[in-house]
Scaffold this active site. Structure first.
Site, PDB file in Angstrom:
ATOM      1  N   TYR A  15       0.826  -1.213   0.000  1.00 10.47           N
ATOM      2  CA  TYR A  15       0.000   0.000   0.000  1.00 10.47           C
ATOM      3  C   TYR A  15       0.863   1.268   0.000  1.00 10.47           C
ATOM      4  CZ  TYR A  15      -3.780  -3.222   0.839  1.00 10.47           C
ATOM      5  OH  TYR A  15      -4.674  -4.247   0.711  1.00 10.47           O
ATOM      6  N   TYR A 143     -12.562  -6.420   6.933  1.00 10.46           N
ATOM      7  CA  TYR A 143     -11.361  -6.659   6.124  1.00 10.46           C
ATOM      8  C   TYR A 143     -11.014  -8.138   6.220  1.00 10.46           C
ATOM      9  CZ  TYR A 143      -6.629  -6.920   4.433  1.00 10.46           C
ATOM     10  OH  TYR A 143      -5.520  -7.300   3.725  1.00 10.46           O
ATOM     11  N   ASP A 248     -13.566 -14.799  10.998  1.00 14.96           N
ATOM     12  CA  ASP A 248     -12.190 -14.471  10.624  1.00 14.96           C
ATOM     13  C   ASP A 248     -11.484 -13.976  11.888  1.00 14.96           C
ATOM     14  OD1 ASP A 248      -9.842 -13.334   9.806  1.00 14.96           O
ATOM     15  OD2 ASP A 248     -10.703 -12.174   8.150  1.00 14.96           O
ATOM     16  N   LYS A 277      -1.785 -14.703  11.269  1.00 11.64           N
ATOM     17  CA  LYS A 277      -1.009 -13.676  11.962  1.00 11.64           C
ATOM     18  C   LYS A 277      -0.229 -14.182  13.189  1.00 11.64           C
ATOM     19  CE  LYS A 277      -2.618  -9.405  10.100  1.00 11.64           C
ATOM     20  NZ  LYS A 277      -3.873  -9.276   9.357  1.00 11.64           N
TER      21      LYS A 277
END
Ligand SMILES: *Cc1c(COP(=O)(O)O)cnc(C)c1O
Length: 428
Positions: A15, A143, A248, A277
């Site tokens: 990004y 997200y 999620d 993660k």
């Protein structure tokens, strides 16, 4: 060309504008909460390197397990072959997850774990002859990753992938749950927002394979904390229509919100959960999609008979060994007390930001501290200040936030809070 010049000329960063990447730091070491730059400057990693390094960097138990595995077998394919690290990690995960979630599919990143979950849901519905159920429902502000199908369930307007909206398949977006984590719950479905879900299920359940969402904490969609009761009710409503529920927990798993998994705030067990993660404590990439015997069995008994997915590096032994060691760390330490202490300290130390001009909200949940601004925050400003403040922050959208390693000391955390408040003050 210096290394940094080469980087600027040839390497993409996430990004980031290739023509104007902003300040860039050459990191040569990471140890505990500290990152070290090539010139010796040190900064506290207040991001846990994108929320992964919960035990700090280069944890000796984790690197030790990885070194031992490296000597023995860095990798073998998982098709037709298996190995002890995958089995050990499986045992650990089955032990940590609620009863019922016990069929594990390993993959290499969070986004891929989401793709796998979405495929599982569609294949489950197909197995029941419901071939029309190919779409997904989700809530705004979510997200779920950067791959194509994962993008389609991210927030379509304010999320990171609004640019692609014309190219993505249409999904069903519900309003973001309006009642926040610490607000009082209301049974009025217009107030709690569940009327929209009820209407969707009443009219379109025959098109919907699953509801996917981040339980309690929406991360990269805006660091928003919503009421767990919403999840309990939504779960019941989906059950009634045999719409699967996918949680999620890639960002929220392994203690970050104050519970081992965010779903525990609601006491709800989904049909499918995605983990990533912090799974390896930030040492190497690994993710998992875990489902129930019911879903797995349906797919197994279907005409397709197999789940149509299989990454090259599936269940990489090095990554599985790191995850086993990281989860042992979690069990060995009182992470709950660590997270509680971080939470209390952030609540106190971020509160001065509340009165500053330009600050929209200040909130803390578990080991997550957020100063939400009214205007967009330029990450380059935080990146530029980091060597001076000694705190590595990467704000996104309107949020200045931290997700520190659980092992951070009170003094180090005070530096993080001070850097956040001073960044907010500088913007106002
Ligand atoms: C980071 C994240 C993902 C994507 O994981 P990657 O490993 O970056 O592909 C998916 N969902 C949530 C909630 C995340 O925070």
């Amino acid at each position: 060309m210096t290394p940094l010049d080469f980087d600027a000329r040839h390497l993409w960063h996430p990004y980031t504008n290739v023509l104007d990447p902003g300040p860039m730091h050459l990191i040569t070491g990471a140890d505990g909460v500290w990152l070290t730059r090539d010139d010796g400057t040190r900064m506290i990693d207040a991001m846990s390197s994108w929320w992964c390094a919960v035990h700090g960097h280069r944890h000796p138990a984790i690197t030790g397990a990885m070194q031992a595995q490296l000597q023995q077998m860095p990798h073998v394919m998982f098709g037709g072959l298996t190995h002890q690290p995958a089995i050990d990690l499986g045992r650990t995960l089955v032990g940590l997850l609620p009863d019922g979630l016990d069929r594990i599919f390993y993959s290499d990143s969070g986004s891929v774990a989401i793709e796998v979950a979405l495929k599982m849901a569609v294949q489950y519905q197909m197995a029941l002859g419901r071939t029309g159920r190919t779409q997904f429902a989700t809530i705004r502000g979510g997200y779920h990753g950067d791959t194509w199908k994962a993008m389609s369930v991210c927030d379509p307007v304010n999320g990171m992938h609004g640019l692609f909206s014309g190219a993505l398949s249409i999904q069903h977006f519900l309003p973001r749950p309006q009642i926040q984590f610490d607000q009082e719950w209301s049974e009025d479905t217009d107030v709690n927002g569940l009327s929209a879900l009820q209407e969707l299920l009443d009219t379109k359940a025959d098109q919907i394979a699953a509801l996917i969402l981040e339980p309690v904490v929406q991360g990269a969609g805006g660091m928003y904390f919503y009421h767990p009761e919403w999840l309990r009710k939504a779960h019941e409503m989906c059950k009634a229509h045999d719409v699967l529920v996918i949680f999620d927990e890639i960002a929220t798993g392994f203690g970050r919100t104050g519970e081992l998994f965010a779903m525990h705030h609601a006491g709800v067990v989904p049909d499918i959960i995605c983990l990533g993660k912090a799974l390896t404590g930030g040492h190497i990439t690994l993710a998992a999609t875990v489902t129930t015997e019911t879903v797995a069995r349906r797919i197994g008994e279907s005409d397709a008979s197999v789940l149509m997915h299989g990454p090259t590096y599936m269940a990489n032994p090095l990554a599985c060994a790191a995850a086993v060691a990281s989860l042992e760390q979690l069990s060995a330490r009182d992470w709950r007390a660590e997270v509680r202490a971080i939470s209390a300290q952030l609540t106190q130390e971020l509160s001065p930001a509340r009165g500053l001009p330009g600050v929209a909200d200040v909130r803390v949940l578990g080991a997550i501290g957020v100063i939400e601004m009214e205007a967009w925050v330029d990450p380059a400003i935080a990146h530029g200040l980091a060597p001076e403040t000694g705190v590595w922050l990467r704000p996104f959208a309107r949020n200045i936030y931290c997700m520190p390693p659980y092992i951070i000391s009170p003094d180090e955390l005070s530096r993080v809070s001070a850097a956040m408040v001073s960044l907010a003050r500088g913007m106002s």
